[in-house]
Enzyme design. Structure first.
Site, mmCIF file in Angstrom:
data_model
loop_
_atom_site.group_PDB
_atom_site.id
_atom_site.type_symbol
_atom_site.label_atom_id
_atom_site.label_comp_id
_atom_site.label_asym_id
_atom_site.label_seq_id
_atom_site.Cartn_x
_atom_site.Cartn_y
_atom_site.Cartn_z
ATOM 1 N N LYS A 1 28.557 -127.757 -25.747
ATOM 2 C CA LYS A 1 27.784 -128.517 -26.205
ATOM 3 C C LYS A 1 26.595 -127.818 -27.054
ATOM 4 O O LYS A 1 26.690 -126.535 -27.099
ATOM 5 C CB LYS A 1 27.404 -129.846 -25.892
ATOM 6 C CG LYS A 1 28.817 -130.541 -25.484
ATOM 7 C CD LYS A 1 28.509 -131.910 -24.981
ATOM 8 C CE LYS A 1 29.776 -132.574 -24.403
ATOM 9 N NZ LYS A 1 29.663 -133.882 -23.956
ATOM 10 N N HIS B 1 35.413 -134.365 -31.868
ATOM 11 C CA HIS B 1 34.851 -134.752 -30.886
ATOM 12 C C HIS B 1 33.752 -136.206 -31.140
ATOM 13 O O HIS B 1 33.485 -136.342 -32.260
ATOM 14 C CB HIS B 1 33.889 -133.894 -30.122
ATOM 15 C CG HIS B 1 33.284 -134.064 -28.985
ATOM 16 N ND1 HIS B 1 32.324 -134.896 -28.822
ATOM 17 C CD2 HIS B 1 33.602 -133.806 -27.748
ATOM 18 C CE1 HIS B 1 31.933 -135.192 -27.282
ATOM 19 N NE2 HIS B 1 32.899 -134.246 -26.680
ATOM 20 N N GLU C 1 39.352 -138.580 -24.443
ATOM 21 C CA GLU C 1 38.073 -138.574 -24.108
ATOM 22 C C GLU C 1 37.423 -140.213 -24.443
ATOM 23 O O GLU C 1 37.130 -140.354 -25.530
ATOM 24 C CB GLU C 1 37.177 -137.587 -24.673
ATOM 25 C CG GLU C 1 37.354 -136.286 -24.455
ATOM 26 C CD GLU C 1 36.365 -135.134 -24.498
ATOM 27 O OE1 GLU C 1 36.164 -134.438 -23.599
ATOM 28 O OE2 GLU C 1 35.726 -135.434 -25.389
ATOM 29 N N ASN D 1 33.322 -127.348 -22.724
ATOM 30 C CA ASN D 1 32.789 -127.648 -24.029
ATOM 31 C C ASN D 1 31.227 -127.658 -23.641
ATOM 32 O O ASN D 1 30.833 -128.625 -22.964
ATOM 33 C CB ASN D 1 33.113 -129.002 -24.474
ATOM 34 C CG ASN D 1 32.364 -129.610 -25.548
ATOM 35 O OD1 ASN D 1 31.451 -128.694 -26.225
ATOM 36 N ND2 ASN D 1 32.332 -130.865 -26.055
ATOM 37 N N SER E 1 33.568 -137.001 -17.948
ATOM 38 C CA SER E 1 33.161 -137.096 -16.367
ATOM 39 C C SER E 1 34.019 -136.387 -15.633
ATOM 40 O O SER E 1 34.141 -136.967 -14.442
ATOM 41 C CB SER E 1 32.663 -138.312 -16.129
ATOM 42 O OG SER E 1 31.298 -138.619 -16.888
ATOM 43 N N GLU F 1 31.022 -137.126 -30.479
ATOM 44 C CA GLU F 1 29.802 -136.673 -30.807
ATOM 45 C C GLU F 1 29.409 -136.325 -32.349
ATOM 46 O O GLU F 1 28.339 -136.637 -33.090
ATOM 47 C CB GLU F 1 29.038 -135.695 -29.990
ATOM 48 C CG GLU F 1 28.653 -136.316 -28.458
ATOM 49 C CD GLU F 1 28.869 -135.446 -27.429
ATOM 50 O OE1 GLU F 1 28.866 -134.010 -27.638
ATOM 51 O OE2 GLU F 1 28.867 -136.036 -26.222
ATOM 52 N N GLY G 1 29.687 -138.001 -20.022
ATOM 53 C CA GLY G 1 28.327 -137.822 -19.541
ATOM 54 C C GLY G 1 27.703 -138.704 -18.867
ATOM 55 O O GLY G 1 26.647 -138.946 -18.657
HETATM 56 P P1 PGA Z 1 31.375 -134.556 -19.979
HETATM 57 O O1 PGA Z 1 31.750 -134.205 -21.331
HETATM 58 O O2 PGA Z 1 32.258 -133.670 -19.131
HETATM 59 O O3 PGA Z 1 30.015 -133.889 -19.629
HETATM 60 O O4 PGA Z 1 31.469 -135.849 -19.500
HETATM 61 C C1 PGA Z 1 33.105 -134.095 -21.848
HETATM 62 C C2 PGA Z 1 32.996 -133.857 -23.476
HETATM 63 O O5 PGA Z 1 32.258 -134.426 -24.191
HETATM 64 O O6 PGA Z 1 33.826 -132.997 -23.784
#
Ligand code: PGA
Length: 251
Positions: A12, A97, A167, A10, A213, A99, A173
Protein backbone atom coordinates in the site's frame (compact mmCIF):
# COMPACT_ATOMS: atom_id res chain seq x y z
CA UNK A 1 -5.83 -29.98 -9.65
CA UNK A 2 -2.37 -28.87 -8.60
CA UNK A 3 -2.04 -25.10 -8.61
CA UNK A 4 1.14 -23.38 -7.49
CA UNK A 5 0.34 -21.01 -4.62
CA UNK A 6 1.13 -17.31 -4.66
CA UNK A 7 2.09 -15.29 -1.62
CA UNK A 8 1.82 -11.60 -2.50
CA UNK A 9 2.58 -8.59 -0.31
CA UNK A 10 0.60 -5.40 -0.82
CA UNK A 11 2.66 -2.64 0.75
CA UNK A 12 0.00 0.00 0.00
CA UNK A 13 1.28 3.57 0.63
CA UNK A 14 4.17 2.56 2.87
CA UNK A 15 7.92 2.78 2.55
CA UNK A 16 10.72 5.14 1.61
CA UNK A 17 13.85 4.20 -0.29
CA UNK A 18 16.27 3.50 2.55
CA UNK A 19 13.97 1.48 4.85
CA UNK A 20 12.43 -0.44 1.93
CA UNK A 21 15.79 -1.50 0.53
CA UNK A 22 16.71 -2.72 4.02
CA UNK A 23 13.40 -4.55 4.27
CA UNK A 24 13.77 -6.51 1.05
CA UNK A 25 17.42 -7.28 1.80
CA UNK A 26 16.29 -8.74 5.13
CA UNK A 27 13.59 -10.69 3.31
CA UNK A 28 16.09 -12.10 0.83
CA UNK A 29 18.35 -13.17 3.71
CA UNK A 30 15.52 -14.83 5.60
CA UNK A 31 14.56 -16.74 2.46
CA UNK A 32 18.10 -17.83 1.70
CA UNK A 33 17.90 -21.40 2.88
CA UNK A 34 14.24 -21.86 2.18
CA UNK A 35 12.83 -23.30 -0.96
CA UNK A 36 9.40 -21.63 -0.98
CA UNK A 37 6.64 -23.72 -2.49
CA UNK A 38 4.78 -20.57 -3.59
CA UNK A 39 5.46 -17.91 -6.19
CA UNK A 40 6.43 -14.74 -4.31
CA UNK A 41 5.34 -11.21 -5.18
CA UNK A 42 5.81 -7.80 -3.60
CA UNK A 43 3.70 -4.84 -4.67
CA UNK A 44 5.39 -1.71 -3.33
CA UNK A 45 4.49 1.91 -4.11
CA UNK A 46 5.51 2.93 -7.67
CA UNK A 47 8.34 5.11 -6.29
CA UNK A 48 10.21 2.06 -5.01
CA UNK A 49 9.82 -0.36 -7.89
CA UNK A 50 12.98 0.30 -9.87
CA UNK A 51 15.27 0.39 -6.82
CA UNK A 52 13.78 -2.80 -5.40
CA UNK A 53 14.03 -4.46 -8.81
CA UNK A 54 17.82 -4.05 -8.61
CA UNK A 55 17.84 -6.10 -5.41
CA UNK A 56 15.16 -8.65 -6.30
CA UNK A 57 15.81 -9.15 -9.99
CA UNK A 58 17.58 -12.50 -9.64
CA UNK A 59 16.06 -13.57 -6.32
CA UNK A 60 12.82 -15.30 -7.30
CA UNK A 61 10.73 -12.53 -5.80
CA UNK A 62 8.56 -10.81 -8.39
CA UNK A 63 7.38 -7.23 -8.33
CA UNK A 64 3.89 -5.92 -8.96
CA UNK A 65 2.11 -2.58 -9.16
CA UNK A 66 -0.88 -1.69 -6.98
CA UNK A 67 -2.97 -0.32 -9.85
CA UNK A 68 -2.65 0.64 -13.51
CA UNK A 69 -4.70 2.74 -15.94
CA UNK A 70 -6.52 1.29 -18.92
CA UNK A 71 -4.97 3.78 -21.33
CA UNK A 72 -1.52 3.25 -22.82
CA UNK A 73 -0.49 6.88 -22.37
CA UNK A 74 -1.84 10.40 -22.40
CA UNK A 75 -3.51 13.06 -20.29
CA UNK A 76 -4.08 11.12 -17.05
CA UNK A 77 -2.40 13.12 -14.31
CA UNK A 78 -1.19 10.95 -11.46
CA UNK A 79 -1.86 7.64 -13.22
CA UNK A 80 0.47 4.94 -14.44
CA UNK A 81 0.10 2.64 -17.45
CA UNK A 82 0.57 -1.13 -17.50
CA UNK A 83 3.41 -0.73 -20.01
CA UNK A 84 5.21 1.56 -17.53
CA UNK A 85 4.98 -1.10 -14.83
CA UNK A 86 6.26 -3.71 -17.25
CA UNK A 87 9.10 -1.37 -18.18
CA UNK A 88 10.19 -1.22 -14.51
CA UNK A 89 10.33 -5.01 -14.23
CA UNK A 90 6.88 -5.75 -12.82
CA UNK A 91 5.29 -9.07 -13.61
CA UNK A 92 2.03 -8.52 -11.71
CA UNK A 93 -0.49 -5.78 -11.00
CA UNK A 94 -3.21 -5.63 -8.33
CA UNK A 95 -6.47 -4.31 -9.79
CA UNK A 96 -9.80 -3.54 -8.19
CA UNK A 97 -8.55 -3.42 -4.59
CA UNK A 98 -11.39 -2.26 -2.35
CA UNK A 99 -9.35 0.82 -1.39
CA UNK A 100 -9.39 1.77 -5.10
CA UNK A 101 -13.05 0.83 -5.53
CA UNK A 102 -14.11 2.87 -2.47
CA UNK A 103 -11.62 5.79 -2.39
CA UNK A 104 -11.35 6.28 -6.15
CA UNK A 105 -14.87 5.27 -7.15
CA UNK A 106 -13.64 2.47 -9.42
CA UNK A 107 -16.57 0.58 -10.89
CA UNK A 108 -16.54 -2.97 -12.23
CA UNK A 109 -16.73 -1.41 -15.70
CA UNK A 110 -13.53 0.59 -15.19
CA UNK A 111 -11.81 -2.40 -13.63
CA UNK A 112 -12.80 -4.53 -16.63
CA UNK A 113 -11.01 -2.07 -18.93
CA UNK A 114 -7.97 -2.06 -16.65
CA UNK A 115 -7.83 -5.86 -16.57
CA UNK A 116 -7.92 -5.99 -20.37
CA UNK A 117 -5.18 -3.39 -20.73
CA UNK A 118 -2.92 -4.96 -18.10
CA UNK A 119 -3.20 -8.44 -19.61
CA UNK A 120 -2.72 -6.97 -23.08
CA UNK A 121 0.56 -5.53 -21.85
CA UNK A 122 1.78 -8.85 -20.53
CA UNK A 123 1.06 -8.40 -16.81
CA UNK A 124 -0.54 -11.00 -14.56
CA UNK A 125 -3.57 -9.41 -12.92
CA UNK A 126 -4.43 -9.98 -9.26
CA UNK A 127 -8.09 -9.00 -9.31
CA UNK A 128 -9.50 -8.18 -5.87
CA UNK A 129 -13.13 -8.82 -4.99
CA UNK A 130 -15.00 -8.91 -1.71
CA UNK A 131 -18.04 -7.76 0.20
CA UNK A 132 -18.56 -4.97 2.73
CA UNK A 133 -19.72 -5.67 6.28
CA UNK A 134 -23.19 -4.44 5.42
CA UNK A 135 -23.40 -6.76 2.42
CA UNK A 136 -22.21 -9.66 4.57
CA UNK A 137 -24.80 -8.88 7.23
CA UNK A 138 -27.54 -8.92 4.60
CA UNK A 139 -26.28 -12.29 3.30
CA UNK A 140 -25.28 -10.74 0.01
CA UNK A 141 -21.66 -11.97 -0.12
CA UNK A 142 -22.08 -14.52 -2.92
CA UNK A 143 -24.25 -12.17 -5.00
CA UNK A 144 -21.74 -9.33 -4.70
CA UNK A 145 -18.86 -11.56 -5.65
CA UNK A 146 -20.70 -13.06 -8.60
CA UNK A 147 -21.45 -9.60 -9.98
CA UNK A 148 -17.88 -8.41 -9.43
CA UNK A 149 -16.47 -11.37 -11.36
CA UNK A 150 -19.05 -11.22 -14.15
CA UNK A 151 -18.59 -7.49 -14.70
CA UNK A 152 -14.85 -7.09 -14.05
CA UNK A 153 -13.54 -9.84 -16.28
CA UNK A 154 -13.13 -9.60 -20.03
CA UNK A 155 -14.83 -12.35 -22.05
CA UNK A 156 -11.68 -14.11 -23.20
CA UNK A 157 -9.05 -14.91 -20.63
CA UNK A 158 -6.19 -17.26 -20.09
CA UNK A 159 -5.78 -18.68 -16.58
CA UNK A 160 -2.05 -17.87 -16.73
CA UNK A 161 -2.80 -14.14 -16.73
CA UNK A 162 -5.33 -13.97 -13.94
CA UNK A 163 -5.29 -14.43 -10.19
CA UNK A 164 -8.32 -13.67 -8.02
CA UNK A 165 -7.93 -12.33 -4.48
CA UNK A 166 -10.97 -12.69 -2.22
CA UNK A 167 -10.71 -9.89 0.32
CA UNK A 168 -13.74 -9.24 2.53
CA UNK A 169 -13.57 -5.47 3.06
CA UNK A 170 -14.44 -5.81 6.76
CA UNK A 171 -11.39 -8.09 7.25
CA UNK A 172 -8.83 -5.71 5.71
CA UNK A 173 -6.60 -4.17 8.37
CA UNK A 174 -9.04 -5.00 11.16
CA UNK A 175 -7.64 -8.22 12.62
CA UNK A 176 -10.97 -9.90 11.81
CA UNK A 177 -11.12 -12.91 9.50
CA UNK A 178 -14.08 -14.95 8.28
CA UNK A 179 -14.44 -18.41 9.75
CA UNK A 180 -12.78 -21.19 7.77
CA UNK A 181 -16.07 -22.62 6.55
CA UNK A 182 -17.08 -19.25 5.07
CA UNK A 183 -13.73 -18.89 3.29
CA UNK A 184 -14.20 -22.38 1.84
CA UNK A 185 -17.72 -21.60 0.65
CA UNK A 186 -16.73 -18.30 -0.98
CA UNK A 187 -13.63 -19.72 -2.71
CA UNK A 188 -15.58 -22.68 -4.09
CA UNK A 189 -18.25 -20.25 -5.28
CA UNK A 190 -15.64 -18.07 -7.02
CA UNK A 191 -14.34 -21.10 -8.90
CA UNK A 192 -17.86 -22.03 -9.92
CA UNK A 193 -18.53 -18.52 -11.24
CA UNK A 194 -15.22 -18.57 -13.12
CA UNK A 195 -16.28 -21.85 -14.69
CA UNK A 196 -19.42 -20.16 -15.99
CA UNK A 197 -17.76 -16.93 -17.08
CA UNK A 198 -14.62 -18.45 -18.67
CA UNK A 199 -14.51 -22.26 -18.85
CA UNK A 200 -14.08 -25.17 -16.48
CA UNK A 201 -10.65 -25.93 -17.85
CA UNK A 202 -9.40 -22.37 -17.27
CA UNK A 203 -11.23 -21.94 -13.96
CA UNK A 204 -9.56 -25.03 -12.51
CA UNK A 205 -6.16 -23.46 -13.13
CA UNK A 206 -6.82 -19.94 -11.79
CA UNK A 207 -5.22 -19.24 -8.44
CA UNK A 208 -7.65 -17.83 -5.85
CA UNK A 209 -5.95 -16.03 -2.95
CA UNK A 210 -7.39 -15.08 0.40
CA UNK A 211 -6.66 -11.58 1.77
CA UNK A 212 -7.71 -9.61 4.85
CA UNK A 213 -5.80 -9.76 8.16
CA UNK A 214 -3.81 -12.80 7.03
CA UNK A 215 -1.06 -13.11 9.65
CA UNK A 216 1.67 -15.51 10.68
CA UNK A 217 -0.59 -17.08 13.32
CA UNK A 218 -3.73 -17.66 11.24
CA UNK A 219 -2.09 -18.37 7.88
CA UNK A 220 -1.54 -22.10 8.30
CA UNK A 221 -5.20 -23.03 8.72
CA UNK A 222 -6.36 -20.61 6.01
CA UNK A 223 -3.72 -21.48 3.41
CA UNK A 224 -4.36 -25.18 3.90
CA UNK A 225 -7.99 -24.89 2.78
CA UNK A 226 -9.04 -26.39 -0.51
CA UNK A 227 -9.46 -23.73 -3.20
CA UNK A 228 -7.21 -21.30 -1.30
CA UNK A 229 -4.16 -20.97 -3.51
CA UNK A 230 -2.20 -18.44 -1.50
CA UNK A 231 -2.66 -15.04 0.08
CA UNK A 232 -2.60 -11.31 -0.53
CA UNK A 233 -1.08 -9.77 2.56
CA UNK A 234 -1.10 -6.11 3.63
CA UNK A 235 0.14 -5.25 7.12
CA UNK A 236 2.09 -8.46 7.76
CA UNK A 237 3.97 -8.13 4.46
CA UNK A 238 5.71 -5.03 5.85
CA UNK A 239 7.46 -7.13 8.50
CA UNK A 240 9.91 -9.49 6.77
CA UNK A 241 9.88 -12.12 9.55
CA UNK A 242 6.06 -12.24 9.53
CA UNK A 243 5.91 -12.40 5.75
CA UNK A 244 8.39 -15.29 5.75
CA UNK A 245 6.37 -17.10 8.44
CA UNK A 246 3.34 -16.90 6.12
CA UNK A 247 5.43 -18.07 3.15
CA UNK A 248 6.49 -21.09 5.22
CA UNK A 249 2.85 -21.93 5.82
CA UNK A 250 1.90 -21.93 2.14
CA UNK A 251 1.21 -25.18 0.39
P1 PGA B 1 -4.28 -6.59 5.50
O1 PGA B 1 -4.53 -6.02 4.01
O2 PGA B 1 -3.49 -7.86 5.38
O3 PGA B 1 -3.51 -5.50 6.18
O4 PGA B 1 -5.62 -6.82 6.11
C1 PGA B 1 -4.80 -6.90 2.94
C2 PGA B 1 -5.04 -6.12 1.68
O5 PGA B 1 -5.68 -5.06 1.73
O6 PGA B 1 -4.60 -6.53 0.59
Amino acid sequence: MLRKSIIAGNWKMNGHLADSKEKVTELVNLLKNLDPKADLVICPPYTLISELYRILNDKNINLGGQDSHFATKGAHTGDISPAMLKDLGCKYVILGHSERRVNHQESNEIINKKVKAAIGNGLIVILCIGESLEEKNFNKTLDVITKQIEESLPKTLDSQNLVIAYEPIWAIGTGLVPNLEDIKIVHAHIRQVLTKVISKEQADKIRILYGGSLKADNSKEILELEDVDGGLIGGASLIPADFVAIIKNSK
